[in-house]
Design an enzyme around this catalytic site. Sequence first.
Site, PDB file in Angstrom:
ATOM      1  N   GLN A  78       0.872  -1.297   0.056  1.00 51.20           N
ATOM      2  CA  GLN A  78       0.081   0.118  -0.038  1.00 51.20           C
ATOM      3  C   GLN A  78       0.854   1.195  -0.018  1.00 51.20           C
ATOM      4  OE1 GLN A  78      -3.435  -0.031   2.558  1.00 51.20           O
ATOM      5  NE2 GLN A  78      -4.258   1.979   1.763  1.00 51.20           N
ATOM      6  N   PHE A  79       1.151   1.781  -1.195  1.00 45.55           N
ATOM      7  CA  PHE A  79       2.021   2.877  -1.353  1.00 45.55           C
ATOM      8  C   PHE A  79       1.286   4.142  -0.708  1.00 45.55           C
ATOM      9  CE2 PHE A  79      -0.665   3.360  -5.233  1.00 45.55           C
ATOM     10  CZ  PHE A  79      -0.753   5.073  -5.103  1.00 45.55           C
ATOM     11  N   THR A  80       0.086   4.367  -0.660  1.00 43.78           N
ATOM     12  CA  THR A  80      -0.289   5.492   0.048  1.00 43.78           C
ATOM     13  C   THR A  80      -0.203   5.696   1.526  1.00 43.78           C
ATOM     14  OG1 THR A  80      -2.709   4.070   0.450  1.00 43.78           O
ATOM     15  CG2 THR A  80      -2.624   5.321  -1.501  1.00 43.78           C
TER      16      THR A  80
END
Length: 150
Positions: A78-80
């Site tokens: 999850q890059f966010t």
Amino acid sequence: MKVVLQRVSQASVTVDSKIVADIKQGLLVLVGIEDIDTQDDIDWLVGKIIKIRIFGDENGVMNCSVQDIDGDIIVVSQFTLHASTKKGNRPSYIKASKPEFAIPMYENFVRCLENEFQKKIQTGIFGADMKVSLINDGPVTILIDSKNKE
């Protein structure tokens, strides 16, 4: 690296209407990777994830780890997690690693977690549009940043 640990009574990941990961009691681990992350970050986080005592014992006190309860783990990239909301209303993801760096780090993280956990780790699909379903038990949600070891 940043992770969000969610204690779940069940969780699943669906990609293109197909379930790719599905567990009952255990942990859903969301992981965000940045370019400054190293093997030391992975090793430290793996130890924390495996040993963190957030599951109830026979008295309902959070004294047990995911290993103690013979739970399962799903890891989802999850890059966010590295979103910067400092300016404006559109988050910036400049700190999040590009796939060339993030994919090998993610795969290494999962491999190290499996080795330490001595059990298969289920995963989402890196970079895919995933639908993550969970029943957060408690709710218990823990944020851990390997660069801020508090």
